[in-house]
Design a protein around this motif. Structure first.
Motif, PDB file in Angstrom:
ATOM      1  N   LYS A 153       0.816  -1.207   0.000  1.00 32.78           N
ATOM      2  CA  LYS A 153       0.000   0.000   0.000  1.00 32.78           C
ATOM      3  C   LYS A 153       0.855   1.265   0.000  1.00 32.78           C
ATOM      4  O   LYS A 153       0.480   2.287  -0.584  1.00 32.78           O
ATOM      5  CB  LYS A 153      -0.942  -0.013   1.211  1.00 32.78           C
ATOM      6  CG  LYS A 153      -2.205   0.815   1.008  1.00 32.78           C
ATOM      7  CD  LYS A 153      -3.286   0.440   1.995  1.00 32.78           C
ATOM      8  CE  LYS A 153      -4.599   1.122   1.654  1.00 32.78           C
ATOM      9  NZ  LYS A 153      -5.693   0.722   2.563  1.00 32.78           N
ATOM     10  N   SER A 200      -7.221   5.621   5.380  1.00 27.33           N
ATOM     11  CA  SER A 200      -6.979   4.261   4.927  1.00 27.33           C
ATOM     12  C   SER A 200      -7.872   3.251   5.644  1.00 27.33           C
ATOM     13  O   SER A 200      -8.338   3.477   6.755  1.00 27.33           O
ATOM     14  CB  SER A 200      -5.508   3.898   5.158  1.00 27.33           C
ATOM     15  OG  SER A 200      -5.226   2.599   4.688  1.00 27.33           O
ATOM     16  N   LYS A 204      -6.592  -3.109   0.528  1.00 23.97           N
ATOM     17  CA  LYS A 204      -5.606  -2.445  -0.324  1.00 23.97           C
ATOM     18  C   LYS A 204      -6.262  -1.451  -1.272  1.00 23.97           C
ATOM     19  O   LYS A 204      -5.709  -0.396  -1.569  1.00 23.97           O
ATOM     20  CB  LYS A 204      -4.823  -3.486  -1.138  1.00 23.97           C
ATOM     21  CG  LYS A 204      -3.691  -4.140  -0.386  1.00 23.97           C
ATOM     22  CD  LYS A 204      -2.778  -4.891  -1.330  1.00 23.97           C
ATOM     23  CE  LYS A 204      -1.575  -5.433  -0.570  1.00 23.97           C
ATOM     24  NZ  LYS A 204      -0.647  -6.137  -1.487  1.00 23.97           N
ATOM     25  N   THR A 209      -6.212   4.597  -2.596  1.00 30.39           N
ATOM     26  CA  THR A 209      -5.475   3.951  -3.693  1.00 30.39           C
ATOM     27  C   THR A 209      -6.293   3.894  -4.976  1.00 30.39           C
ATOM     28  O   THR A 209      -5.922   3.196  -5.919  1.00 30.39           O
ATOM     29  CB  THR A 209      -5.057   2.523  -3.296  1.00 30.39           C
ATOM     30  OG1 THR A 209      -6.218   1.761  -2.946  1.00 30.39           O
ATOM     31  CG2 THR A 209      -4.086   2.543  -2.126  1.00 30.39           C
TER      32      THR A 209
END
Length: 347
Positions: A153, A200, A204, A209
């Protein structure tokens, strides 16, 4: 040969932001009014569009002659590049001398849809995304999770911050290619100093992201006439790939080009997910300094059906600003499709 004579876009807007009440056809019509010449045909992309032949609606809204045909395609995220491929084919075959291509998207105004009771997919509840393949996957997210299993990550976060930093430094380079609907309109806010840990999750693939969905529109004016051209399209190609690993389609389509990547000066690689440019650089050995030099989708947002065209606009702007010759852009899409384009800057 097929040449690019105009490449423009509106600033991207966040969902529920500056375009929350603006039909995507109006964004496109605004851009169409800025073009110096009328095309012989119009091909435009959308993904979660408001319905109907939106390209025709935009053409009429822009005041284009009734005789100019306009068609709307849905190829999901690759649609903006697929429209270019179709326009390229019309001109290269001699059927047309000029074609307007591009994409438009309003995630803010995406319709609420529901299957009829006769449809085996009927649940009685509205759906926001269609099923993209027979295995029943509704989006790229499961495929992205599979593709990112070997990418940490922190590497993806590095691409996120890099994208925002470079985008925040690229306002002057992109200024000639931006046509704001209103003077106050600007791209999404760039946040190179964001503390991603605070947003976060354990997954993932999450908002740290993944490129944020966005509203936007972009067009290219293609012509067979080399006089006054900005660039020449050398190659554009679309292939099918495994829907279960759809983002990795960038590998297949780049390989199918049979091109020496060392001769390419700059690359515009989709950042719909942060692992995509990471995998591209790892696979090819291409230096990161050649990739997404103005920032990418992680910063600018992802107006699905328009993103492929926006990548070409940014690639052209980057080549012009650096006086470079060759550029390549690639984008994967839901359902297992991938498109790539190589262009040569007319210096």
């Amino acid at each position: 040969m097929v040449y690019i004579h105009q490449a423009i876009r509106v600033p991207n807007g966040k969902v529920g932001g500056i375009y929350k009440r603006t039909p995507p056809e109006n964004l496109m019509a605004h851009l169409m009014k800025k073009l110096p010449e009328l095309p012989e045909e119009i091909i435009l992309s959308t993904s979660v569009g408001t319905g109907g032949n939106m390209a025709r609606f935009a053409s009429l809204t822009a005041g284009y002659p009734l005789e100019i045909p306009a068609s709307t395609i849905d190829a999901q995220c690759i649609g903006g590049l697929k429209s270019i491929e179709m326009g390229f084919a019309l001109i290269a075959s001699g059927l047309r001398k000029s074609v307007l291509v591009g994409g438009m998207e309003s995630v803010s105004l995406a319709p609420i849809r529901i299957y009829t009771q006769n449809d085996p997919r009927y649940t009685g509840k509205p759906y926001s995304q269609a099923v993209f393949s027979p295995n029943g996957e509704l989006s790229l997210l499961p495929a992205a999770e599979r593709c990112a299993k070997d990418i940490d990550k922190e590497s993806m976060w590095r691409w996120f911050k890099r994208s925002h930093l470079l985008a925040s430094q690229s306002k002057e380079v992109l200024a000639p290619y931006l046509c704001a609907l209103e003077p106050k309109h600007t791209d999404l806010s760039f946040r190179p100093d964001i503390q991603l840990e605070a947003y976060s999750t354990a997954e993932k693939i999450d908002r740290t992201t993944t490129a944020p969905p966005a509203d936007g529109a972009a067009v290219l004016y293609l012509s067979s006439d080399p006089q006054g051209a900005l660039a020449r399209i050398h190659t554009v190609k679309t292939i099918g790939t495994d829907p279960a690993f759809a983002p990795l389609g960038i590998r297949n389509v780049i390989s199918s080009l049979n091109t020496d990547l060392d001769r390419i000066d700059l690359f515009e690689i989709s950042e719909s997910f942060a692992f995509i440019p990471e995998i591209f650089c790892n696979d090819t050995g291409i230096a990161e300094s050649k990739v997404n030099v103005l920032g990418g989708t992680l910063a600018y947002g992802h107006p699905f059906g328009a993103s492929g065209t926006i990548q070409v606009v940014h690639l052209l702007a980057a080549l012009k600003s650096r006086n470079k010759s060759w550029g390549l852009t690639v984008i994967p899409g839901a359902g297992g499709l991938a498109s790539a384009l190589i262009l040569e800057n007319v210096i």
